[in-house]
Design an enzyme around this catalytic site. Structure first.
Site, PDB file in Angstrom:
ATOM      1  CB  CYS A 156      -0.875   0.029   1.246  1.00 42.94           C
ATOM      2  SG  CYS A 156      -1.878  -1.448   1.458  1.00 42.94           S
ATOM      3  NE  ARG A 170       4.184   1.592  -1.516  1.00 44.20           N
ATOM      4  CZ  ARG A 170       5.306   0.903  -1.264  1.00 44.20           C
ATOM      5  NH1 ARG A 170       6.335   1.020  -2.087  1.00 44.20           N
ATOM      6  NH2 ARG A 170       5.409   0.094  -0.232  1.00 44.20           N
ATOM      7  CD1 TRP A 215      -2.064  -6.019  -2.770  1.00 43.48           C
ATOM      8  CD2 TRP A 215      -2.449  -4.870  -4.632  1.00 43.48           C
ATOM      9  NE1 TRP A 215      -2.145  -6.923  -3.797  1.00 43.48           N
ATOM     10  CE2 TRP A 215      -2.385  -6.252  -4.953  1.00 43.48           C
ATOM     11  CE3 TRP A 215      -2.703  -3.971  -5.644  1.00 43.48           C
ATOM     12  CZ2 TRP A 215      -2.549  -6.734  -6.243  1.00 43.48           C
ATOM     13  CZ3 TRP A 215      -2.862  -4.451  -6.936  1.00 43.48           C
ATOM     14  CH2 TRP A 215      -2.791  -5.800  -7.223  1.00 43.48           C
ATOM     15  CG  ASN A 274       2.664  -1.024   2.984  1.00 41.12           C
ATOM     16  OD1 ASN A 274       1.987  -1.962   2.568  1.00 41.12           O
ATOM     17  ND2 ASN A 274       3.907  -0.811   2.571  1.00 41.12           N
ATOM     18  N   GLY A 275       1.394  -3.214   5.265  1.00 44.01           N
ATOM     19  CA  GLY A 275       2.022  -4.417   5.805  1.00 44.01           C
ATOM     20  C   GLY A 275       0.959  -5.388   6.299  1.00 44.01           C
ATOM     21  CD  GLU A 331       6.685 -18.600 -15.966  1.00 42.79           C
ATOM     22  OE1 GLU A 331       5.717 -19.033 -16.594  1.00 42.79           O
ATOM     23  OE2 GLU A 331       6.830 -17.395 -15.689  1.00 42.79           O
ATOM     24  CE  LYS A 374       7.854 -14.591 -16.723  1.00 45.27           C
ATOM     25  NZ  LYS A 374       6.653 -15.252 -17.212  1.00 45.27           N
ATOM     26  CD  GLU A 427       5.710 -13.476 -20.721  1.00 48.32           C
ATOM     27  OE1 GLU A 427       4.605 -12.956 -20.913  1.00 48.32           O
ATOM     28  OE2 GLU A 427       5.974 -14.085 -19.681  1.00 48.32           O
ATOM     29  CG  HIS A 471       8.949 -40.649 -27.214  1.00 44.00           C
ATOM     30  ND1 HIS A 471       8.915 -41.998 -27.436  1.00 44.00           N
ATOM     31  CD2 HIS A 471       9.265 -40.484 -25.904  1.00 44.00           C
ATOM     32  CE1 HIS A 471       9.151 -42.643 -26.307  1.00 44.00           C
ATOM     33  NE2 HIS A 471       9.366 -41.747 -25.362  1.00 44.00           N
ATOM     34  CE  LYS A 509       0.944  -8.479 -14.482  1.00 50.07           C
ATOM     35  NZ  LYS A 509       2.057  -9.465 -14.529  1.00 50.07           N
TER      36      LYS A 509
HETATM   37  C1  AGP Z   1       2.952 -14.518 -17.927  1.00 48.95           C
HETATM   38  O1  AGP Z   1       4.195 -13.845 -17.852  1.00 48.95           O
HETATM   39  C2  AGP Z   1       1.977 -13.774 -18.817  1.00 48.95           C
HETATM   40  N1  AGP Z   1       1.786 -12.455 -18.336  1.00 48.95           N
HETATM   41  C3  AGP Z   1       0.677 -14.554 -18.989  1.00 48.95           C
HETATM   42  O2  AGP Z   1       0.976 -15.862 -19.419  1.00 48.95           O
HETATM   43  C4  AGP Z   1      -0.193 -14.651 -17.721  1.00 48.95           C
HETATM   44  O3  AGP Z   1       0.398 -15.527 -16.798  1.00 48.95           O
HETATM   45  C5  AGP Z   1      -1.558 -15.207 -18.133  1.00 48.95           C
HETATM   46  O4  AGP Z   1      -2.160 -14.312 -19.036  1.00 48.95           O
HETATM   47  C6  AGP Z   1      -2.495 -15.437 -16.946  1.00 48.95           C
HETATM   48  O5  AGP Z   1      -2.768 -14.204 -16.325  1.00 48.95           O
HETATM   49  P1  AGP Z   1      -3.525 -14.247 -14.906  1.00 48.95           P
HETATM   50  O6  AGP Z   1      -2.614 -14.925 -13.935  1.00 48.95           O
HETATM   51  O7  AGP Z   1      -3.784 -12.802 -14.574  1.00 48.95           O
HETATM   52  O8  AGP Z   1      -4.799 -15.020 -15.103  1.00 48.95           O
END
Ligand code: AGP
Length: 613
Positions: free
Chosen positions: A2, A27, A77, A103-104, A486, A490, A493, A509, A608
């Site tokens: 926060c 924040r 938050w 905050n905390g 993952e 990374k 993306e 395979h 995002k």
């Molecule tokens: C991950 O780095 C990406 N931003 C994307 O795969 C993300 O994890 C996915 O869109 C799911 O988002 P969410 O966790 O908000 O549902």
């Protein structure tokens, strides 16, 4: 996480606070509120419209009293208590003459409330923070000044906090204290200031001071004094500032992603705090599913998208291993159309940091339609998924601004593992001694991730050497496969590199046909019962000319010897390794992306929160 602001001595304290809160909104933005003190009264205005609360406060400004002496403000938050107005800060005591912002996480707030309730105090929110306002009320009634009252309160608190308090008793005084959560003090031309971070004060003054843990400050318009928990005077510690405002919002990091990589230990610690204890006991306050309902669960389905789905892979292993719970994972956008066979004995856990991903939301809705119990595991209190599900598990990573998930992914993994321990204890599938051992190893995760983060420069030097890669293959087995997925995501993306992940055992395979001289293979080769198998897979690709990068335990000389590049991590128990093993792969992708001049906070084509199907 926060944002806190306090100001005393300014001609227009409300305007100073609103400007500062705008710089603190990154924040947290679930709600916002301000209090003004003067003329022997408090004036308070709060609002809880996510992302728009500050506008409401600005519109209310013309109606605010003028010539007030001081004020405190907050942007939230949510961690404890829904993101609604009654839970918005500032919080007041019973008399309405004391106000605080926090905050905390105050870990012992329930036991403090029990004592205060017995003394006749009544609460008006579900937050942990409000307890401080009533503790102050009690100490002020005992004749203490505001700063001394806060010192006495801090001695009773367990957990993390940054606090600022005001009262009509001393309208020009702001009392402030911190433990772990950040708090900065400022002074200029007869104005005293308190804020969560430098960003909020840089526009007003560069005469800043750092408050240390368990120090209590009394901030007046023309003086700041600091004492320790023992009541003894402490020196003011000047803070040197080399940042501009923009950099300050990132706390001096080049971008939010690197800031959030560094925040992972804190995010993990906050997510585990108060929910798991050294004796192996667990408490999941928002779960909302009763023990009887949990006892009726015979199968768990974990669903999510992207990084959230990859976290589910670790969660499934934990649920099967510790809780002996049949578990499966499914990409949410696939699950929705699967014609799944579900019932009230099925628990569907929808994992989503934003809690707004439409694929995951509809999949959760479909699960409910088919009679399953549902839990949302999310980072956003009161998000769409949190409101829809039967129960909730909140990560407490704070806002994740960078599009590429880092601290939220790590906390999703840890919270799923904690949930598995919780179920294991409930189902009696884990011995008390094993439960204590697992609890202590989970609680050690933040420290292990911190040690991996200490190696970032080593990881970045490997990224520099691989900056021109075009095709990368990530291999992993068991818990390492989710890490491989993952890591590949990374690199895709952030660096826009073609990167695919395979179960290491799957290469022979078919995919091994892709391996030729110069192909780059990243192998997750951390210590565990399958390491030898992974080593065999490494030998297979090396024999065909691959350049091999390994993620391996430090001191594992045998594995390092077969690699062309090494990403070392501290030794970590096999099933808990994903949250640590992913750190070097976050850094690898970040480094290659930066080498290519990419915007790591806003990668092309991505958002995002994915609110489209
Ligand atoms: C991950 O780095 C990406 N931003 C994307 O795969 C993300 O994890 C996915 O869109 C799911 O988002 P969410 O966790 O908000 O549902």
């Amino acid at each position: 996480m926060c944002g806190i602001i306090g100001v005393t001595g300014a001609a227009d304290p409300l305007q100073v606070m609103l400007d500062a809160l705008a710089l603190l909104e990154y924040r947290g933005y679930d709600s916002a509120g301000v209090v003004l003190v003067g003329d022997n009264r408090l004036w308070r205005k709060r609002d809880a419209v996510r992302g728009h609360s500050l506008e409401t406060l600005r519109h209310a400004a013309p109606g605010a009293p003028t010539h007030m002496s001081s004020g405190i403000g907050h942007t939230r938050w949510a961690t404890h208590g829904a993101a609604v107005e009654r839970n918005a800060h500032p919080h007041c005591d019973c008399t309405g003459r004391v106000a605080i912002v926090h905050n905390g996480i105050i870990e012992n707030y329930q036991e403090l409330w029990e004592k205060l309730a017995a003394e006749g105090h009544t609460r008006s929110s579900e937050t942990d923070s409000e307890v401080v306002a009533h503790l102050l009320e009690r100490e002020l009634a005992n004749g203490a000044g505001l700063a001394e009252a806060l010192r006495r309160c801090v001695a009773e608190l367990r957990g993390d906090f940054a606090l600022a308090a005001v009262s009509t008793h001393e309208p020009k005084v702001i009392a402030a204290a911190r433990r772990t959560s950040p708090l900065i003090l400022g002074q200029v031309d007869g104005i005293g200031l308190v804020a969560s971070d430098i960003a909020a004060l840089l526009g007003t003054t560069r005469t800043l001071y750092q408050l240390e843990d368990d120090e209590i400050a009394e901030v007046r318009p023309d003086s700041i004094s600091v004492v320790g928990l023992d009541g003894r005077d402490r020196e003011l510690k000047p803070l040197k500032v080399g940042w501009d405002l923009v950099a300050a919002r990132r706390d001096g990091y080049d971008d939010f992603m690197s800031k959030e990589i560094h925040e992972q230990p804190r995010a993990l610690a906050d997510t585990l705090m108060g929910r798991i204890h050294a004796d192996g006991t667990t408490e999941l306050e928002d779960l909302r599913l009763t023990e009887v309902e949990l006892d009726g669960i015979e199968r768990v389905v974990l669903i999510g998208c992207g990084s959230a789905f990859y976290a589910c892979l670790s969660g499934r292993i934990a649920l099967e291993h510790w809780a002996r719970m049949p578990a499966e994972v499914e990409i949410a956008s696939e699950f929705r159309y699967r014609d799944a066979v579900l019932g009230e004995q099925t628990l569907v856990v929808a994992v989503s940091q934003s809690g707004e991903t439409v694929d995951t939301f509809h999949a959760l809705r479909e699960a409910q339609r088919r009679g399953a119990k549902t839990i949302a595991l999310t980072n956003v209190v009161d998000s769409l998924l949190a409101r829809e599900a039967d129960g909730v598990l909140y990560t407490r990573a704070g806002p994740e601004i960078g599009v590429a998930s880092t601290k939220c992914h790590a906390t999703q993994i840890a919270l799923l593992q904690l949930f598995a321990l919780h179920l294991a204890r409930q189902r009696g599938t884990i011995e008390p001694e094993e439960g204590r051992d697992l609890a202590s190893r989970l609680l050690a995760l933040p420290g292990l991730v911190d040690r991996a983060i200490a190696r970032l420069d080593d990881y970045f030097s490997v990224a520099d050497r691989l900056a021109e890669v075009q095709d990368v293959y990530f291999l992993g087995r068991h818990v390492g496969y989710g890490v491989a997925l993952e890591g590949a995501l990374k690199l895709k993306e952030l660096a826009y590199v073609r990167a695919e992940a395979y179960p290491a055992g799957e290469m022979k395979h078919g995919p091994i046909a892709l391996i030729e001289e110069g192909a780059v293979v990243v192998a997750i080769a951390t210590r565990g019962r399958l390491l030898e198998k992974v080593m065999a897979n490494i030998a297979e690709v090396k024999a065909r000319g691959a350049t091999v990068v390994v993620v391996c335990d430090e001191y594992d000389e045998a594995t390092k010897a077969v690699a062309d590049h090494v990403l070392e991590i501290p030794a970590v128990p096999e099933l808990l390794s994903p949250a640590v093993a992913i750190v070097p792969l976050q850094a690898l992708a970040y480094g290659v992306a930066r080498a290519r001049g990419n915007d790591v906070d806003r990668p092309r084509n991505l958002a995002k929160v994915v609110t489209v199907e």
